[in-house]
Design a protein around this motif. Structure first.
Motif, mmCIF file in Angstrom:
data_model
loop_
_atom_site.group_PDB
_atom_site.id
_atom_site.type_symbol
_atom_site.label_atom_id
_atom_site.label_comp_id
_atom_site.label_asym_id
_atom_site.label_seq_id
_atom_site.Cartn_x
_atom_site.Cartn_y
_atom_site.Cartn_z
ATOM 1 N N MET A 291 50.550 49.103 36.935
ATOM 2 C CA MET A 291 51.372 49.285 37.919
ATOM 3 C C MET A 291 51.592 50.881 37.842
ATOM 4 S SD MET A 291 54.770 47.831 39.383
ATOM 5 C CE MET A 291 55.791 48.615 38.349
ATOM 6 N N THR A 292 51.802 51.626 38.726
ATOM 7 C CA THR A 292 52.022 52.915 39.049
ATOM 8 C C THR A 292 52.952 52.908 40.351
ATOM 9 O OG1 THR A 292 50.407 53.593 40.063
ATOM 10 C CG2 THR A 292 50.377 54.057 37.803
ATOM 11 N N VAL A 293 54.096 53.692 40.231
ATOM 12 C CA VAL A 293 54.971 53.831 41.691
ATOM 13 C C VAL A 293 54.095 54.586 42.784
ATOM 14 C CG1 VAL A 293 57.081 54.951 42.705
ATOM 15 C CG2 VAL A 293 57.119 53.892 40.423
ATOM 16 N N GLY A 294 53.939 53.860 43.861
ATOM 17 C CA GLY A 294 53.573 54.640 45.094
ATOM 18 C C GLY A 294 52.225 53.973 45.208
ATOM 19 N N ASN A 295 51.602 53.273 44.525
ATOM 20 C CA ASN A 295 50.225 52.661 44.585
ATOM 21 C C ASN A 295 50.046 51.199 44.570
ATOM 22 O OD1 ASN A 295 48.951 55.230 44.377
ATOM 23 N ND2 ASN A 295 48.955 55.192 42.130
ATOM 24 N N GLN A 296 49.863 50.766 45.861
ATOM 25 C CA GLN A 296 49.776 49.170 45.779
ATOM 26 C C GLN A 296 48.636 48.449 44.709
ATOM 27 O OE1 GLN A 296 47.934 47.287 49.271
ATOM 28 N NE2 GLN A 296 50.104 46.449 49.421
ATOM 29 N N LEU A 297 48.873 47.574 44.358
ATOM 30 C CA LEU A 297 48.009 47.103 43.275
ATOM 31 C C LEU A 297 47.983 45.612 43.770
ATOM 32 C CD1 LEU A 297 46.248 47.108 40.789
ATOM 33 C CD2 LEU A 297 48.418 46.704 39.488
ATOM 34 N N LYS A 298 46.573 45.047 43.971
ATOM 35 C CA LYS A 298 46.775 43.474 44.102
ATOM 36 C C LYS A 298 45.640 43.003 42.877
ATOM 37 C CE LYS A 298 45.035 39.785 46.634
ATOM 38 N NZ LYS A 298 44.316 39.382 48.033
ATOM 39 N N ILE A 299 46.286 42.118 42.226
ATOM 40 C CA ILE A 299 45.516 41.274 41.094
ATOM 41 C C ILE A 299 45.405 39.799 41.201
ATOM 42 C CG2 ILE A 299 45.563 41.050 38.392
ATOM 43 C CD1 ILE A 299 48.184 43.036 38.493
ATOM 44 N N THR A 300 44.098 39.621 40.889
ATOM 45 C CA THR A 300 43.615 38.109 41.308
ATOM 46 C C THR A 300 43.109 37.753 39.691
ATOM 47 O OG1 THR A 300 43.267 38.624 43.360
ATOM 48 C CG2 THR A 300 42.324 36.584 42.548
ATOM 49 N N VAL A 301 43.514 36.522 39.437
ATOM 50 C CA VAL A 301 42.909 35.891 38.177
ATOM 51 C C VAL A 301 42.178 34.553 38.645
ATOM 52 C CG1 VAL A 301 42.941 34.830 36.110
ATOM 53 C CG2 VAL A 301 44.396 36.955 36.491
ATOM 54 N N ARG A 302 41.024 34.485 38.458
ATOM 55 C CA ARG A 302 40.291 33.087 39.034
ATOM 56 C C ARG A 302 39.546 32.463 37.553
ATOM 57 N NH1 ARG A 302 37.537 37.029 43.020
ATOM 58 N NH2 ARG A 302 38.897 36.682 44.827
ATOM 59 N N ILE A 303 39.912 31.267 37.591
ATOM 60 C CA ILE A 303 39.115 30.396 36.440
ATOM 61 C C ILE A 303 38.147 29.582 36.963
ATOM 62 C CG2 ILE A 303 39.847 28.435 34.915
ATOM 63 C CD1 ILE A 303 42.846 29.376 34.852
ATOM 64 N N ARG A 304 37.126 29.650 36.324
ATOM 65 C CA ARG A 304 35.985 28.873 36.126
ATOM 66 C C ARG A 304 35.456 27.968 35.154
ATOM 67 N NH1 ARG A 304 31.748 32.333 35.377
ATOM 68 N NH2 ARG A 304 32.808 33.975 34.546
ATOM 69 N N ASP A 305 35.173 26.863 35.724
ATOM 70 C CA ASP A 305 34.658 25.699 34.499
ATOM 71 C C ASP A 305 33.408 26.166 34.117
ATOM 72 O OD1 ASP A 305 32.980 24.932 36.395
ATOM 73 O OD2 ASP A 305 34.117 23.184 37.074
ATOM 74 N N GLU A 306 33.100 25.137 33.076
ATOM 75 C CA GLU A 306 31.778 25.302 32.338
ATOM 76 C C GLU A 306 30.634 25.228 33.263
ATOM 77 O OE1 GLU A 306 33.013 21.030 32.774
ATOM 78 O OE2 GLU A 306 33.941 22.693 31.795
ATOM 79 N N LYS A 307 30.533 24.795 34.332
ATOM 80 C CA LYS A 307 29.676 24.809 35.389
ATOM 81 C C LYS A 307 29.565 26.163 36.257
ATOM 82 C CE LYS A 307 29.592 19.890 35.933
ATOM 83 N NZ LYS A 307 30.110 18.944 36.814
ATOM 84 N N CYS A 308 30.618 27.223 36.075
ATOM 85 C CA CYS A 308 30.956 28.298 36.787
ATOM 86 C C CYS A 308 31.482 28.087 38.247
ATOM 87 C CB CYS A 308 29.605 29.267 36.777
ATOM 88 S SG CYS A 308 28.963 29.913 35.146
#
Length: 74
Positions: free
Chosen positions: A42-59
């Motif tokens: 994170m930095t001031v003045g810059n929008q940041l979108k973070i996404t974490v996706r979990i995949r199973d053993e079958k992707c």
């Protein structure tokens, strides 16, 4: 399960994966990743979108959590 990280600038795929004792523990790990990445990138003045996706053993995606930060001084 594999935890992939996506943010405004790039995508980082988890190629090794991790074993979790439950879906709840996997989801908790995803939330910890969001917290850690938000603090590091994170930095001031810059929008940041973070996404974490979990995949199973079958992707197949089984979980997703996102965080959007829009820091600004008033």
């Amino acid at each position: 399960m594999e935890c992939d990280l996506h943010n405004t600038d790039h995508t980082q795929l988890d190629r090794e994966g991790q074993l979790f004792s439950s879906r709840e523990r996997a989801g908790g790990q995803a939330l910890r990743i969001l917290h850690d990445v938000a603090g590091d990138e994170m930095t001031v003045g810059n929008q940041l979108k973070i996404t974490v996706r979990i995949r199973d053993e079958k992707c197949e995606q089984t979980f997703e959590a996102s965080l959007t930060l829009d820091p600004a001084w008033t």
